[in-house]
Design an enzyme around this catalytic site. Structure first.
Site, mmCIF file in Angstrom:
data_model
loop_
_atom_site.group_PDB
_atom_site.id
_atom_site.type_symbol
_atom_site.label_atom_id
_atom_site.label_comp_id
_atom_site.label_asym_id
_atom_site.label_seq_id
_atom_site.Cartn_x
_atom_site.Cartn_y
_atom_site.Cartn_z
ATOM 1 N N HIS A 8 10.746 79.019 66.281
ATOM 2 C CA HIS A 8 9.523 79.159 67.059
ATOM 3 C C HIS A 8 9.699 80.282 68.077
ATOM 4 O O HIS A 8 10.834 80.683 68.377
ATOM 5 C CB HIS A 8 9.181 77.843 67.747
ATOM 6 C CG HIS A 8 8.672 76.811 66.797
ATOM 7 N ND1 HIS A 8 8.818 75.468 67.002
ATOM 8 C CD2 HIS A 8 7.994 76.932 65.619
ATOM 9 C CE1 HIS A 8 8.258 74.809 66.008
ATOM 10 N NE2 HIS A 8 7.770 75.675 65.155
ATOM 11 N N LYS A 12 13.427 82.282 69.314
ATOM 12 C CA LYS A 12 13.872 83.417 68.493
ATOM 13 C C LYS A 12 15.144 84.066 69.044
ATOM 14 O O LYS A 12 16.048 84.399 68.293
ATOM 15 C CB LYS A 12 12.752 84.430 68.328
ATOM 16 C CG LYS A 12 11.636 83.898 67.428
ATOM 17 C CD LYS A 12 10.684 84.960 67.009
ATOM 18 C CE LYS A 12 9.460 84.432 66.316
ATOM 19 N NZ LYS A 12 9.625 83.396 65.322
ATOM 20 N N THR A 34 11.254 83.251 57.887
ATOM 21 C CA THR A 34 9.878 83.599 58.187
ATOM 22 C C THR A 34 9.898 85.009 58.779
ATOM 23 O O THR A 34 10.947 85.494 59.215
ATOM 24 C CB THR A 34 9.258 82.580 59.155
ATOM 25 O OG1 THR A 34 10.146 82.375 60.253
ATOM 26 C CG2 THR A 34 8.989 81.255 58.453
ATOM 27 N N GLY A 35 8.750 85.665 58.795
ATOM 28 C CA GLY A 35 8.638 87.097 59.079
ATOM 29 C C GLY A 35 9.333 87.644 60.304
ATOM 30 O O GLY A 35 10.291 88.403 60.206
ATOM 31 N N THR A 36 8.862 87.286 61.481
ATOM 32 C CA THR A 36 9.391 87.866 62.711
ATOM 33 C C THR A 36 10.837 87.462 62.945
ATOM 34 O O THR A 36 11.663 88.280 63.355
ATOM 35 C CB THR A 36 8.525 87.444 63.916
ATOM 36 O OG1 THR A 36 7.158 87.773 63.631
ATOM 37 C CG2 THR A 36 8.959 88.149 65.181
ATOM 38 N N THR A 37 11.159 86.218 62.659
ATOM 39 C CA THR A 37 12.536 85.750 62.842
ATOM 40 C C THR A 37 13.491 86.577 61.991
ATOM 41 O O THR A 37 14.533 87.032 62.475
ATOM 42 C CB THR A 37 12.641 84.248 62.490
ATOM 43 O OG1 THR A 37 11.774 83.507 63.351
ATOM 44 C CG2 THR A 37 14.065 83.742 62.629
ATOM 45 N N SER A 54 4.875 85.200 58.438
ATOM 46 C CA SER A 54 5.079 84.502 59.691
ATOM 47 C C SER A 54 4.769 83.023 59.479
ATOM 48 O O SER A 54 3.912 82.678 58.658
ATOM 49 C CB SER A 54 4.144 85.102 60.746
ATOM 50 O OG SER A 54 4.160 84.339 61.915
ATOM 51 N N GLY A 55 5.435 82.149 60.218
ATOM 52 C CA GLY A 55 5.226 80.710 60.063
ATOM 53 C C GLY A 55 3.765 80.279 60.115
ATOM 54 O O GLY A 55 3.275 79.616 59.197
ATOM 55 N N ASP A 60 6.210 79.043 56.630
ATOM 56 C CA ASP A 60 6.822 77.711 56.517
ATOM 57 C C ASP A 60 6.527 77.108 55.152
ATOM 58 O O ASP A 60 7.389 76.496 54.522
ATOM 59 C CB ASP A 60 6.280 76.764 57.595
ATOM 60 C CG ASP A 60 6.623 77.181 59.005
ATOM 61 O OD1 ASP A 60 7.587 77.944 59.181
ATOM 62 O OD2 ASP A 60 5.932 76.738 59.932
ATOM 63 N N ASP A 80 10.686 74.398 68.934
ATOM 64 C CA ASP A 80 10.423 74.298 70.365
ATOM 65 C C ASP A 80 9.713 72.974 70.617
ATOM 66 O O ASP A 80 8.504 72.870 70.400
ATOM 67 C CB ASP A 80 9.560 75.468 70.826
ATOM 68 C CG ASP A 80 9.349 75.485 72.327
ATOM 69 O OD1 ASP A 80 9.731 74.501 73.003
ATOM 70 O OD2 ASP A 80 8.788 76.475 72.832
ATOM 71 N N HIS A 87 0.340 75.180 63.879
ATOM 72 C CA HIS A 87 0.579 74.873 62.467
ATOM 73 C C HIS A 87 1.528 73.679 62.310
ATOM 74 O O HIS A 87 2.292 73.598 61.363
ATOM 75 C CB HIS A 87 1.095 76.117 61.728
ATOM 76 C CG HIS A 87 2.416 76.619 62.228
ATOM 77 N ND1 HIS A 87 2.596 77.121 63.489
ATOM 78 C CD2 HIS A 87 3.618 76.694 61.626
ATOM 79 C CE1 HIS A 87 3.864 77.475 63.648
ATOM 80 N NE2 HIS A 87 4.505 77.220 62.530
ATOM 81 N N ASP A 90 2.055 71.985 58.935
ATOM 82 C CA ASP A 90 2.947 72.708 58.015
ATOM 83 C C ASP A 90 4.407 72.399 58.324
ATOM 84 O O ASP A 90 5.235 72.256 57.421
ATOM 85 C CB ASP A 90 2.726 74.219 58.110
ATOM 86 C CG ASP A 90 1.328 74.644 57.735
ATOM 87 O OD1 ASP A 90 0.644 73.891 57.020
ATOM 88 O OD2 ASP A 90 0.912 75.740 58.162
ATOM 89 N N ARG A 96 9.340 66.974 55.874
ATOM 90 C CA ARG A 96 9.200 65.886 54.900
ATOM 91 C C ARG A 96 9.797 66.284 53.556
ATOM 92 O O ARG A 96 10.527 65.517 52.930
ATOM 93 C CB ARG A 96 7.724 65.517 54.741
ATOM 94 C CG ARG A 96 7.486 64.412 53.741
ATOM 95 C CD ARG A 96 5.984 64.164 53.532
ATOM 96 N NE ARG A 96 5.763 63.424 52.329
ATOM 97 C CZ ARG A 96 5.756 63.919 51.087
ATOM 98 N NH1 ARG A 96 5.947 65.203 50.887
ATOM 99 N NH2 ARG A 96 5.556 63.164 50.045
#
Length: 139
Positions: A8, A12, A34-37, A54-55, A60, A80, A87, A90, A96
């Site tokens: 989150h 990061k 995910t994208g930015t991470t 991105s999430g 995700d 976080d 989201h 998601d 799960r």
């Protein structure tokens, strides 16, 4: 091993520092994020990471699709807990799916360190059998 990184926004920096600390362990594995991470990790390390969206835009869920197919071996997801996520459904769906498929997932650095040290010791070799003998395939 197929390993995914998700963090989150306020986690990061913590994720980048975590991956820097264990870069030597992650080398030689198939890494996803995910994208930015993923971008932030690649800017600070020599690791190559397959980045999804991105999430909040579906990243995700893209990682979740690999989990649903039992293609993901380990997820480090620095969540976080003090910030509401738009989201959230998601995120819950991804966690799960990890439970359904028995995929180890860490949601904080403490658990992440335990899983990475187990990875380093070879404790995830059982996942190779999962990939070798997928349900429904002839042995």
């Amino acid at each position: 091993m197929n390993i995914a990184f998700i963090a989150h926004d306020r986690k990061k920096d913590e994720m980048v520092n975590f991956v820097i600390a264990y870069e030597h362990v992650f080398q030689g594995h198939n890494l996803y994020s995910t994208g930015t991470t993923g971008t932030r990790i690649m800017e600070q390390t020599k690791l190559s990471i397959h980045r999804f969206m991105s999430g909040p835009l579906g990243g995700d869920q893209q990682i979740g699709a690999l989990v649903a197919q039992n293609e993901m071996d380990l997820i480090i997801f620095l969540r976080d807990p003090l910030m509401a996520q738009p989201h959230e459904p998601d995120i819950i769906a991804l966690l799960r799916l990890c439970d359904v498929q028995g995929i180890p997932v860490a949601t904080n650095v403490a658990t992440g360190e335990l899983l990475v040290r187990a990875l380093q010791r070879g404790d995830f070799a059982w996942r190779e059998l999962v990939h070798k003998y997928k349900p429904g395939e002839a042995e």
